[in-house]
Design a protein around this motif. Structure first.
Motif, PDB file in Angstrom:
ATOM      1  N   ASP A 126      -4.208  -5.475  35.290  1.00 30.91           N
ATOM      2  CA  ASP A 126      -5.251  -4.550  35.730  1.00 30.91           C
ATOM      3  C   ASP A 126      -6.104  -5.125  36.857  1.00 30.91           C
ATOM      4  O   ASP A 126      -6.948  -4.425  37.422  1.00 30.91           O
ATOM      5  N   LEU A 127      -5.900  -6.401  37.172  1.00 26.45           N
ATOM      6  CA  LEU A 127      -6.630  -7.035  38.269  1.00 26.45           C
ATOM      7  C   LEU A 127      -6.045  -6.694  39.636  1.00 26.45           C
ATOM      8  O   LEU A 127      -6.622  -7.063  40.669  1.00 26.45           O
ATOM      9  N   ALA A 128      -4.925  -6.005  39.669  1.00 30.36           N
ATOM     10  CA  ALA A 128      -4.207  -5.752  40.922  1.00 30.36           C
ATOM     11  C   ALA A 128      -5.092  -5.183  42.033  1.00 30.36           C
ATOM     12  O   ALA A 128      -5.017  -5.642  43.181  1.00 30.36           O
ATOM     13  N   PRO A 129      -5.964  -4.194  41.758  1.00 26.41           N
ATOM     14  CA  PRO A 129      -6.776  -3.641  42.854  1.00 26.41           C
ATOM     15  C   PRO A 129      -7.685  -4.673  43.517  1.00 26.41           C
ATOM     16  O   PRO A 129      -8.053  -4.507  44.692  1.00 26.41           O
ATOM     17  N   LEU A 130      -8.048  -5.723  42.793  1.00 29.67           N
ATOM     18  CA  LEU A 130      -8.950  -6.724  43.358  1.00 29.67           C
ATOM     19  C   LEU A 130      -8.267  -7.579  44.416  1.00 29.67           C
ATOM     20  O   LEU A 130      -8.930  -8.097  45.325  1.00 29.67           O
ATOM     21  N   VAL A 131      -6.964  -7.764  44.306  1.00 28.99           N
ATOM     22  CA  VAL A 131      -6.257  -8.681  45.216  1.00 28.99           C
ATOM     23  C   VAL A 131      -5.348  -7.965  46.205  1.00 28.99           C
ATOM     24  O   VAL A 131      -4.897  -8.565  47.176  1.00 28.99           O
ATOM     25  N   ALA A 132      -5.078  -6.684  45.972  1.00 31.67           N
ATOM     26  CA  ALA A 132      -4.060  -5.982  46.756  1.00 31.67           C
ATOM     27  C   ALA A 132      -4.377  -5.942  48.248  1.00 31.67           C
ATOM     28  O   ALA A 132      -3.453  -5.953  49.078  1.00 31.67           O
ATOM     29  N   GLU A 133      -5.649  -5.907  48.593  1.00 30.33           N
ATOM     30  CA  GLU A 133      -6.032  -5.781  49.998  1.00 30.33           C
ATOM     31  C   GLU A 133      -6.638  -7.065  50.561  1.00 30.33           C
ATOM     32  O   GLU A 133      -7.213  -7.050  51.656  1.00 30.33           O
ATOM     33  N   THR A 134      -6.534  -8.160  49.855  1.00 32.00           N
ATOM     34  CA  THR A 134      -7.105  -9.416  50.329  1.00 32.00           C
ATOM     35  C   THR A 134      -6.221 -10.011  51.429  1.00 32.00           C
ATOM     36  O   THR A 134      -5.022  -9.709  51.500  1.00 32.00           O
ATOM     37  N   PRO A 135      -6.792 -10.858  52.300  1.00 27.91           N
ATOM     38  CA  PRO A 135      -6.003 -11.448  53.385  1.00 27.91           C
ATOM     39  C   PRO A 135      -4.769 -12.174  52.873  1.00 27.91           C
ATOM     40  O   PRO A 135      -4.842 -12.953  51.919  1.00 27.91           O
ATOM     41  N   GLY A 136      -3.638 -11.901  53.508  1.00 28.74           N
ATOM     42  CA  GLY A 136      -2.387 -12.552  53.133  1.00 28.74           C
ATOM     43  C   GLY A 136      -1.671 -11.911  51.969  1.00 28.74           C
ATOM     44  O   GLY A 136      -0.669 -12.460  51.478  1.00 28.74           O
ATOM     45  N   ALA A 137      -2.145 -10.760  51.518  1.00 26.50           N
ATOM     46  CA  ALA A 137      -1.563 -10.113  50.338  1.00 26.50           C
ATOM     47  C   ALA A 137      -0.077  -9.818  50.540  1.00 26.50           C
ATOM     48  O   ALA A 137       0.348  -9.361  51.607  1.00 26.50           O
ATOM     49  N   VAL A 138       0.698 -10.093  49.508  1.00 20.88           N
ATOM     50  CA  VAL A 138       2.137  -9.823  49.510  1.00 20.88           C
ATOM     51  C   VAL A 138       2.413  -8.836  48.383  1.00 20.88           C
ATOM     52  O   VAL A 138       2.437  -9.220  47.206  1.00 20.88           O
ATOM     53  N   PRO A 139       2.584  -7.571  48.684  1.00 16.29           N
ATOM     54  CA  PRO A 139       2.770  -6.577  47.620  1.00 16.29           C
ATOM     55  C   PRO A 139       4.085  -6.779  46.880  1.00 16.29           C
ATOM     56  O   PRO A 139       5.042  -7.354  47.420  1.00 16.29           O
ATOM     57  N   LEU A 140       4.135  -6.302  45.645  1.00  9.19           N
ATOM     58  CA  LEU A 140       5.375  -6.342  44.887  1.00  9.19           C
ATOM     59  C   LEU A 140       6.372  -5.362  45.502  1.00  9.19           C
ATOM     60  O   LEU A 140       6.002  -4.281  45.963  1.00  9.19           O
ATOM     61  N   THR A 141       7.622  -5.734  45.487  1.00 13.74           N
ATOM     62  CA  THR A 141       8.665  -4.818  45.941  1.00 13.74           C
ATOM     63  C   THR A 141       8.924  -3.768  44.865  1.00 13.74           C
ATOM     64  O   THR A 141       8.500  -3.909  43.709  1.00 13.74           O
ATOM     65  N   VAL A 142       9.620  -2.738  45.245  1.00 15.00           N
ATOM     66  CA  VAL A 142       9.988  -1.700  44.279  1.00 15.00           C
ATOM     67  C   VAL A 142      10.795  -2.308  43.130  1.00 15.00           C
ATOM     68  O   VAL A 142      10.583  -1.995  41.955  1.00 15.00           O
ATOM     69  N   ALA A 143      11.706  -3.204  43.466  1.00 12.98           N
ATOM     70  CA  ALA A 143      12.541  -3.845  42.440  1.00 12.98           C
ATOM     71  C   ALA A 143      11.696  -4.703  41.503  1.00 12.98           C
ATOM     72  O   ALA A 143      11.909  -4.707  40.280  1.00 12.98           O
ATOM     73  N   GLN A 144      10.739  -5.436  42.053  1.00 11.78           N
ATOM     74  CA  GLN A 144       9.875  -6.282  41.222  1.00 11.78           C
ATOM     75  C   GLN A 144       9.026  -5.439  40.278  1.00 11.78           C
ATOM     76  O   GLN A 144       8.848  -5.795  39.109  1.00 11.78           O
ATOM     77  N   ARG A 145       8.506  -4.329  40.769  1.00 13.63           N
ATOM     78  CA  ARG A 145       7.708  -3.450  39.912  1.00 13.63           C
ATOM     79  C   ARG A 145       8.539  -2.877  38.789  1.00 13.63           C
ATOM     80  O   ARG A 145       8.109  -2.802  37.641  1.00 13.63           O
ATOM     81  N   ALA A 146       9.751  -2.466  39.105  1.00 13.50           N
ATOM     82  CA  ALA A 146      10.629  -1.893  38.088  1.00 13.50           C
ATOM     83  C   ALA A 146      10.986  -2.928  37.032  1.00 13.50           C
ATOM     84  O   ALA A 146      11.013  -2.637  35.828  1.00 13.50           O
ATOM     85  N   GLU A 147      11.262  -4.134  37.482  1.00  7.80           N
ATOM     86  CA  GLU A 147      11.616  -5.221  36.566  1.00  7.80           C
ATOM     87  C   GLU A 147      10.452  -5.542  35.634  1.00  7.80           C
ATOM     88  O   GLU A 147      10.639  -5.715  34.423  1.00  7.80           O
ATOM     89  N   GLN A 148       9.236  -5.595  36.178  1.00 19.64           N
ATOM     90  CA  GLN A 148       8.073  -5.879  35.345  1.00 19.64           C
ATOM     91  C   GLN A 148       7.800  -4.737  34.369  1.00 19.64           C
ATOM     92  O   GLN A 148       7.428  -4.970  33.211  1.00 19.64           O
ATOM     93  N   THR A 149       8.003  -3.511  34.821  1.00 19.79           N
ATOM     94  CA  THR A 149       7.810  -2.359  33.937  1.00 19.79           C
ATOM     95  C   THR A 149       8.761  -2.417  32.755  1.00 19.79           C
ATOM     96  O   THR A 149       8.374  -2.161  31.608  1.00 19.79           O
TER      97      THR A 149
END
Length: 340
Positions: A126-149
């Protein structure tokens, strides 16, 4: 399991010679007074060379963290293992201290364990919104999100009901069908009736009735669960040999401390490991991160060992499960098999 830290307790050690500042539970006025008196927020203590700043971040003591940051510019000071205060705050899912550290300039994308960063971990919480837009942010790929889900869904299966894990031995295997598993164990399915699974029943009664070397067998969505709730009646190696050809993962919650798992393929041991007691190392299998071994046990799941059971289930080849599949461990097995 006994070696895990009870819910609500911070995961750090203090010794008698630690300064009081290393206890983030003290009131804010005392923290400020000790800082003014010369105690350092970045002095290293404990087996992992953690600092008071690390401990306050992990404990969620946001005001104490703010007070400490007025006395140091080392917002990203690493502990003895390379982990920053922000890493500690994220692994304990402490939203307020994460906010404070980020506002003070903490780098969410600084590698702390191999290539793993606090930001990478936070993106799966649930902390994702805090870091998603920070400098150097590397978003999860679609595959990574699916795997974590998928992993989190499996964790939720074993969170559905309380499971007594102390002393539990359980093997997950991709062998399909209870009858097939029973035959491979050397028994006659016709002589292994189906029991009603009952949360209130003492499972020892079922296993005692089965005699020596009795194990429970319960069919799952994509395989079977073989359980030994109170003893290791059948050696894991022998069990895997009998189940072959198959993938099997055996997990044992040692009541004397520690949880060990062993992966078998076609009766051959592939990997033996201790799971869940420490944050994964840089060379740990990726599944250790996926199944949240990094997430400290003072938070996390409705049932504290749910992620370990989900991990073992997936490693045994059962990548999908339903809420009823945890009944094999919470309410007892469907079948009892005497293996010898």
């Amino acid at each position: 399991m006994n070696s895990r830290i009870p819910a609500g307790q911070p995961t750090y050690s203090r010794t008698s010679h630690d300064p009081q500042l290393s206890n983030p539970g003290n009131d804010l006025a005392s923290v400020r007074a000790r800082l003014a008196g010369g105690e350092s927020p970045t002095a290293r203590y404990g087996p992992f060379e953690e600092t008071p700043l690390h401990l306050a971040a992990a404990a969620g003591a946001a005001e104490a963290v703010t007070a400490m940051l007025a006395y140091t510019r080392e917002v990203d000071i690493p502990d003895g293992r390379g982990r920053t205060p922000l890493w500690w705050a994220v692994e304990h899912v402490q939203e307020q201290t994460v906010r404070v550290l980020l506002e003070a300039g903490a780098n969410a994308w600084r590698p702390c364990v191999g290539a793993w960063t606090p930001g990478r971990l936070a993106l799966t919480t649930d902390l994702a919104p805090l870091v998603a837009e920070t400098p150097g942010a590397v978003p999860l790929t679609v595959a990574q999100r699916a795997e974590q889900t998928r992993a989190d869904r499996l964790i939720s299966v074993f969170s559905a009901e309380k499971i007594h894990t102390e002393g539990l031995g359980v093997t997950f295997t991709d062998v399909l069908g209870e009858d097939e598993v029973i035959r491979r164990l050397g028994a006659d399915p016709a002589k292994c009736p189906v029991f009603q699974q009952d949360f209130e029943m003492d499972q020892r009664d079922l296993f005692d009735a089965g005699g020596n070397y009795a194990v429970g067998v319960t069919g799952a969505a994509l395989g079977c669960i073989v359980s030994q709730p109170f003893s290791n009646a059948l050696d894991d190696c022998e069990l895997a040999r009998r189940l072959a050809p198959a993938t099997a993962y055996s997990l044992f919650f040692n009541p004397k401390g520690g949880t060990c798992g062993t992966l078998y393929r076609d009766g051959t041991e592939i990997r033996h490991e201790e799971v869940g007691s420490l944050t994964p190392s840089a060379d740990a299998p990726p599944e250790h991160w996926l199944y949240r071994f990094w997430q400290q046990p003072c938070i996390p799941f409705p049932h504290g060992d749910a992620n370990l059971l989900a991990y073992a289930c997936a490693m045994g080849g059962i990548t999908k499960a339903t809420a009823r599949d945890c009944w094999a461990l919470s309410r007892g097995p469907r079948r009892i098999v005497r293996c010898r």
